[in-house]
Design an enzyme around this catalytic site. Structure first.
Site, PDB file in Angstrom:
ATOM      1  CG  HIS A 181     -11.834  -7.433   7.715  1.00 52.20           C
ATOM      2  ND1 HIS A 181     -11.597  -7.567   6.363  1.00 52.20           N
ATOM      3  CD2 HIS A 181     -11.142  -6.336   8.100  1.00 52.20           C
ATOM      4  CE1 HIS A 181     -10.786  -6.608   5.959  1.00 52.20           C
ATOM      5  NE2 HIS A 181     -10.503  -5.840   7.004  1.00 52.20           N
TER       6      HIS A 181
ATOM      7  CG  ASP B 159     -11.301  -3.623  -0.421  1.00 52.93           C
ATOM      8  OD1 ASP B 159     -11.789  -3.131   0.623  1.00 52.93           O
ATOM      9  OD2 ASP B 159     -10.395  -4.461  -0.414  1.00 52.93           O
TER      10      ASP B 159
ATOM     11  CG  ASP C 281     -11.984  -6.117   2.583  1.00 51.83           C
ATOM     12  OD1 ASP C 281     -12.329  -4.991   3.013  1.00 51.83           O
ATOM     13  OD2 ASP C 281     -10.793  -6.415   2.386  1.00 51.83           O
ATOM     14  NE  ARG C 282     -12.335  -2.155   6.608  1.00 49.39           N
ATOM     15  CZ  ARG C 282     -12.147  -1.054   7.329  1.00 49.39           C
ATOM     16  NH1 ARG C 282     -12.101  -1.105   8.639  1.00 49.39           N
ATOM     17  NH2 ARG C 282     -11.994   0.115   6.753  1.00 49.39           N
TER      18      ARG C 282
ATOM     19  CG  ASP D 255     -13.879  -1.721   3.023  1.00 47.23           C
ATOM     20  OD1 ASP D 255     -14.641  -2.470   2.387  1.00 47.23           O
ATOM     21  OD2 ASP D 255     -12.702  -2.040   3.301  1.00 47.23           O
TER      22      ASP D 255
ATOM     23  CE  LYS E  74      -7.211  -5.129   1.221  1.00 47.93           C
ATOM     24  NZ  LYS E  74      -8.584  -5.036   1.777  1.00 47.93           N
TER      25      LYS E  74
ATOM     26  NE  ARG F 237      -3.046  -0.281   3.095  1.00 48.46           N
ATOM     27  CZ  ARG F 237      -3.413  -0.495   4.355  1.00 48.46           C
ATOM     28  NH1 ARG F 237      -3.463   0.517   5.206  1.00 48.46           N
ATOM     29  NH2 ARG F 237      -3.707  -1.705   4.777  1.00 48.46           N
TER      30      ARG F 237
ATOM     31  CB  SER G 119      -8.444  -1.126   1.519  1.00 50.74           C
ATOM     32  OG  SER G 119      -9.290  -1.609   2.530  1.00 50.74           O
ATOM     33  CG  HIS G 120      -9.876   1.530   5.095  1.00 50.80           C
ATOM     34  ND1 HIS G 120      -9.227   0.321   5.032  1.00 50.80           N
ATOM     35  CD2 HIS G 120      -9.243   2.238   6.065  1.00 50.80           C
ATOM     36  CE1 HIS G 120      -8.259   0.302   5.926  1.00 50.80           C
ATOM     37  NE2 HIS G 120      -8.243   1.457   6.575  1.00 50.80           N
TER      38      HIS G 120
END
Length: 469
Positions: free
Chosen positions: A336, A251, A253-254, A249, A115, A16, A105-106
């Site tokens: 998650h 992407d 995943d949360r 978020d 990832k 990242r 992501s966020h």
């Protein structure tokens, strides 16, 4: 050829950085060369590649694929996708041995990253550091002149993915589900396309916010763990008189959740709801929570007849531990959730939302009532404060040594989690930032204040004080 990454981009759980500053096309190409080489040396030859909706993602994806191709790796490109759709494609596509998602992501709009999964397992920690070593040494697979370089093909997975999400409602009373009114906030992130297709096929009444993908995130920052980012969803739930709302978020995943009374249902509470549902159908199953989780989570799982296990913080750690133990449920305080009873055990915000609908139906109560039935918890949110990278782990070790020397009851699984007569407190080093994180829980607000004061006392002994990061 060789390549050196900025030392800040190779993180514990992913890669990242800030595009144009610490992360660019050359880095993406080198990741492709290094990861592709690792794949081939493990006996693999084919990967799934996806990307989120950030403005820089197409550029990084193209450079990544060029690096993979140069290493002789074939790629299945699924285009714009939520990260869990990449995970789904990795377990569903024919003859693939891993996957890479280009995603920030966020994080803020000018950030991006990668990832990775290899052989159905998260690729993190020492594996990521190994990519840096390989790149610096130019230790990359070479394709012989007579050997064809890797090939690239496009495949559509969105309809198959949504089909699989909907299976999360199998066997339910359709009348109950059809009566639900739900709000959804995609936050202009990668959840949008899947969310639009999913809600068009779900029973019930659905209201969507910001499902158009826009990598500038013009409406609010895509991090549902920050309550300010849930303001639009809370307003929607109130105006439309909805049963609950779900936010994602960047992407997907949360998740973050607002109940019908406008209250945030935090990750600890959501995990207890999932536990009630899973353990009712799978008595004695193992449930994994991270070291930051409330004591009420572990107590609830045990009271329901399940096996409660604590894991280090971080989605990669929990996914790995679920595979090792055969656990059917996992959760992390960052939002998650990992459902392995009727799904694959990876963190999928969209599937978690579907299973929240299912849990409400099977448990016979709206989320607000399920929340009201939970034990009261007096605790802090996660407290995060800046500490220099070179100092953060040393501080934790100093605190641990002092506590053990004083005879305290210390769990050193991830930082220090200290059990006291009136509760517990946690201090750990962040794996993603130059920061320490803390949390405390007690039976009373006064107890929480005392435990936080003890955290501050230990920090002061190591020359550190709390502040905003």
């Amino acid at each position: 050829m060789s390549h050196r990454f900025d030392p800040s981009v190779l993180r514990e759980y992913d890669i990242r950085g800030v595009v144009g500053q610490t992360l660019g096309e050359a880095d993406a190409y080198a990741i492709g060369r290094s990861f592709g080489t690792a794949l081939r040396r493990s006996g693999g030859h084919r990967l799934v590649v996806g990307r989120d909706g950030r403005l820089s993602s197409p550029m990084l994806e193209q450079a990544l694929v060029e690096g993979l191709t140069a290493s002789g790796v074939d790629t299945v490109r699924i285009g714009l996708a939520a990260t869990p759709m990449l995970y789904f494609a990795e377990v569903s596509a024919e003859d693939v041995q891993g996957g890479i998602q280009v995603t920030g992501s966020h994080n803020p709009a000018d950030h991006n990253g990668f990832k990775m999964v290899l052989g159905g397992r998260p690729f993190f920690g020492a594996d990521i550091q190994r990519l840096g070593v390989m790149a610096a040494a130019g230790d990359w697979a070479e394709v012989e002149c007579e050997e064809p370089a890797g090939r690239s093909e496009l495949q559509e997975f969105l309809p198959l993915y949504v089909d699989r999400l909907i299976e999360g409602l199998s066997g339910l009373d359709t009348d109950h589900v059809a009566g639900l009114r739900i709000g959804w906030d995609a936050g202009n992130g990668a959840a949008g396309p899947a969310l639009e297709l999913l809600t068009s096929r779900l029973p019930g009444e659905h209201h969507l916010l910001f499902s158009d993908v826009d990598g500038r995130f013009p409406n609010h920052h895509p991090d549902p763990t920050i309550e300010a980012n849930l303001a639009d969803l809370r307003a929607l739930v109130a105006v439309k008189n909805l049963h609950f709302g779900v936010a994602f978020d960047g992407d997907a995943d949360r998740i973050g959740v607002i109940d019908g009374q406008g209250r945030v249902i935090d990750a600890d509470q959501l995990l207890m709801i999932y536990a009630r549902d899973v353990l009712a159908r799978h008595p004695g199953a193992t449930v994994i929570a991270d070291v930051k989780a409330s004591g009420a989570v572990y107590d609830t799982v045990r009271a329901l007849g399940g096996i409660a296990e604590m894991a280090p913080s971080g989605h990669s750690h929990i996914k790995s531990r679920m595979k090792e133990t055969g656990a059917l449920l996992g959760g992390e305080t960052s939002g998650h959730f990992f459902l392995g009873d009727d799904y694959y055990g990876f963190d999928d915000g969209l599937y978690a939302a579907v299973r929240l609908i299912a849990a409400s139906a099977r448990l016979g109560a709206p989320l607000a009532r399920l929340r009201d039935a939970m034990p009261a918890m007096c605790n802090t949110p996660e407290i995060r404060f800046a500490v220099p990278e070179a100092r953060k782990f040393a501080v934790i070790e100093e605190v641990r040594a002092r506590l053990i020397g004083a005879g305290a009851e210390v769990n050193a699984l991830d930082g220090v989690r200290v059990t006291a007569p009136d509760g517990w407190w946690l201090l750990r080093a962040s794996n993603t930032q130059a920061a320490l994180t803390a949390r405390a829980e007690s039976g009373t607000d006064q107890g929480v204040a005392r435990l936080v004061a003890e955290i501050d006392r230990q920090l002061a002994l190591s020359g550190v004080s709390r502040g905003d990061v």
